[in-house]
Design a protein around this motif. Structure first.
Motif, short mmCIF file in Angstrom:
data_model
loop_
_atom_site.label_atom_id
_atom_site.label_comp_id
_atom_site.label_asym_id
_atom_site.label_seq_id
_atom_site.Cartn_x
_atom_site.Cartn_y
_atom_site.Cartn_z
N THR A 397 1.36 5.08 -0.20
CA THR A 397 0.65 4.50 -1.33
C THR A 397 1.37 3.27 -1.86
O THR A 397 0.74 2.25 -2.20
N THR A 398 2.70 3.34 -1.90
CA THR A 398 3.50 2.21 -2.38
C THR A 398 3.27 0.97 -1.55
O THR A 398 3.04 -0.13 -2.08
N GLN A 399 3.31 1.11 -0.22
CA GLN A 399 3.15 -0.05 0.64
C GLN A 399 1.74 -0.62 0.58
O GLN A 399 1.55 -1.84 0.62
N ILE A 400 0.74 0.26 0.48
CA ILE A 400 -0.64 -0.22 0.35
C ILE A 400 -0.78 -1.01 -0.95
O ILE A 400 -1.43 -2.07 -0.99
N ALA A 401 -0.15 -0.51 -2.01
CA ALA A 401 -0.21 -1.22 -3.29
C ALA A 401 0.53 -2.55 -3.24
O ALA A 401 0.15 -3.51 -3.90
N ARG A 402 1.60 -2.61 -2.46
CA ARG A 402 2.34 -3.87 -2.32
C ARG A 402 1.47 -4.97 -1.74
O ARG A 402 1.68 -6.15 -2.03
N THR A 403 0.48 -4.61 -0.94
CA THR A 403 -0.41 -5.61 -0.34
C THR A 403 -1.60 -5.92 -1.24
O THR A 403 -2.44 -6.75 -0.89
#
Length: 595
Positions: A397-403
């Motif tokens: 979820t963190t990496q998806i949010a980073r994008t």
């Protein structure tokens, strides 16, 4: 299992984001006053120009075709995932994991209750004593996928796992669809594990699995058995996970070492009390039964992809990740094969109880007390699966949010714990609500075949990474690569269709196998334009091509219902992508966001 090229450690030291950090720190050292972590403004959720007001949003919607065309195949880069995206978190995650942590995180994530239930079902219904071969085949397939994950994780050690890897090689859209399905499956899986935990605990005290649940007659069937204990275990597991990565890892490997001690005891008793006549006939259902069982027991191996999302927190990725991921899957395959064989050796396959195979087996040989050991190990397995799963899904979820495909608010990493608190709270809230109301049969009906689909995509992405480099690969070689890839996938699908038919003629399999070998050979004779920097999958393209074939075959064995569930869930995700995701990522790619 792979190769390690010459590695210059000084090159890593020059990149600040790859240095080990004992404590999280701000990722912008030039900031005068760091922002408070606990903030909930509109700019934290929707900082993109598209979402400033209704006028800008409707203007963006009118440009959807153009933006979709721009972002559909828009590929990220290693540097963008490693540096730029991580700035969205404002603080770094702790680099505190070693190969020892990864081995036991893999073991804790994968070895849950499945081995204690699925084994008896497939031993009795499909494979007979040859169940050990089913586990070996599935273990080999899982290991092929692990190799692909390992190469990517070593070169792009970030929290996104398959999402980041697919985004770099196959583009934004494919990565988003893959990540969305993984998140859905992980949320439902966590809720299902919570309710299974409750059922297992209830079985120790009563024959009624709903003994600890609250019945509410006014609610619809399937949602009328409230499970507060499932919610409690989810809250505890996620609470531990959010407090710190290293502490959670230590708790996991200590409990996993104790658990494997009990598993060894179960295996030894099975071999001591076993009878050779229980292994005859070894193939009661023929080769088809072995492969049908392999497709089902494969789900006992899933979960290692959650460990790959922790690559950002590994101290020395080029050394620890290969040993950790490959080592854990090798250990798990050995344990599964020995456990399944011990059960087949201990009890005739026709007499195996499909619901509680090990407990009933011990009862049949006069060791009724051992069923409590089985329940304890199953509860331990589900607990560690929840622990590692909550860590992995939060990092996805963190990496998806980073994008910015989902609000970047969920990308923030807490400065003290070094963990994504907001992402974990979001995952916990959703899974607790689902676990409280939804029964196990309702949850199982939501599962799609997304895991196998993503494993197949990972093998494709690895081949794309080796053979296609933008503005470098000649057009002729690109066409040869694409044609060979289509042949490999098409022949794999053909073999799967033949397998699902009642008439298994050798001519059809020979044609499909020959085409698969031809496609892979054409690819092998095509020049590669990228080599692994540190660690690489051996025998490319043969092993990734084999992984594609095996995963397509297993996908076909799941039936049409699983495919339709996947299609429906994907359609919902496409709607979200068209209404929000594509516009946010377009803004990030083309405009400077407001500070």
């Amino acid at each position: 299992m792979g190769f390690i090229s010459s590695y210059d450690s000084s090159a890593e030291v020059t990149t600040p984001l790859t240095q080990p950090h004992p404590q999280p720190r701000s990722m912008d050292s030039a900031a005068v006053a760091p922002k408070s972590y606990w903030r909930f403004g509109k700019k934290d959720f929707f900082p993109e120009p598209t979402f400033q007001n209704l006028s800008t949003y409707f203007a963006a919607l009118s440009e959807t075709p153009h933006r979709l065309k721009n972002r559909f195949l828009g590929r990220s880069s290693d540097e963008n995932e490693l540096v730029e995206c991580r700035k969205e978190s404002e603080n770094e995650m702790n680099k505190c994991l070693t190969w020892w942590d990864l081995i036991w995180l893999g073991f804790g994530s994968v070895v849950g209750s499945g081995i204690f239930t699925i084994t008896g079902q497939e031993l009795h219904n499909h494979a007979g004593p040859a169940i050990v071969l089913s586990y070996a085949i599935s273990g080999l397939s899982a290991l092929l996928s692990v190799l692909c994950y390992t190469e990517f994780s070593v070169e792009i050690p970030v929290a996104g796992g398959s999402f980041s890897f697919l985004r770099v090689e196959l583009g934004d859209f494919v990565a988003f669809i893959a990540a969305g399905n993984i998140l859905l499956e992980a949320l439902v899986g966590s809720a299902g594990l919570g309710r299974s935990w409750s059922s297992y605990l209830a079985s120790i005290f009563s024959d009624n699995p709903n003994f600890l649940r609250i019945r509410v007659p006014s609610l619809a069937t399937g949602f009328n058995l409230l499970d507060p204990l499932a919610v409690l275990i989810l809250l505890v597991a996620n609470g531990i996970a959010v407090m710190g990565t290293k502490g959670t890892s230590i708790l996991n490997w200590v409990s996993s070492v104790i658990g494997i001690g009990v598993i060894i005891f179960i295996i030894i008793i099975g071999f001591i009390r076993g009878k050779v006549e229980n292994l005859q006939p070894f193939f009661p259902y023929g080769p088809q039964g072995v492969f049908n069982a392999a497709a089902i027991v494969y789900w006992s191996y899933t979960g290692f992809d959650m460990v790959a999302t922790m690559a950002e927190e590994v101290k020395t990725p080029y050394k620890d990740i290969p040993i950790g991921l490959v080592g854990s899957m090798s250990l798990i395959t050995l344990v599964y094969c020995l456990m399944s064989f011990s059960l087949a050796f201990m009890v005739k396959y026709t007499l195996v109880d499909v619901n509680a195979p090990y407990s009933v087996a011990f009862d049949m040989i006069g060791m009724k007390w051992a069923k409590y050991l089985v329940s304890i190990v199953a509860l331990k397995g589900m607990t560690t699966s929840l622990l590692v799963g909550s860590m992995g899904v939060a990092r996805y979820t963190t990496q998806i949010a980073r994008t910015h495909m989902i609000p970047p608010f969920f990308a923030l990493v807490h400065p003290k714990t070094g963990t994504p608190v907001y992402a974990t709270l979001f995952i916990t809230s959703v899974s607790c609500i689902v676990a409280l109301f939804s029964s196990l049969d309702v949850l199982s009906s939501v599962f799609s075949f997304s895991t196998l689909f993503i494993f197949m995509l990972m093998a494709v992405a690895l081949l794309v990474r080796r053979y296609y480099v933008k503005d470098v690969t000649p057009k002729v070689d690109l066409i040869k690569f694409l044609v060979s890839l289509i042949i490999v996938i098409g022949s794999s699908m053909g073999a799967t269709i033949l397998w699902r038919r009642t008439n298994h003629g050798w001519i059809g399999y020979s044609i499909c196998g020959g085409l698969w070998a031809l496609g892979t050979l054409i690819m092998a004779l095509t020049s590669k334009y990228r080599a692994p920097k540190v660690w690489g999958v051996p025998l490319v393209p043969w092993l990734p091509s084999l992984s594609i074939g095996v995963n397509v075959f297993l996908l076909g064995s799941l039936g049409s219902l699983a495919m339709w569930r996947f299609v429906v869930c994907t359609a919902v995700m496409v709607v979200y992508y068209l209404l929000a995701g594509v516009h946010a990522t377009y803004d990030v790619a083309h405009k400077e966001l407001p500070s």
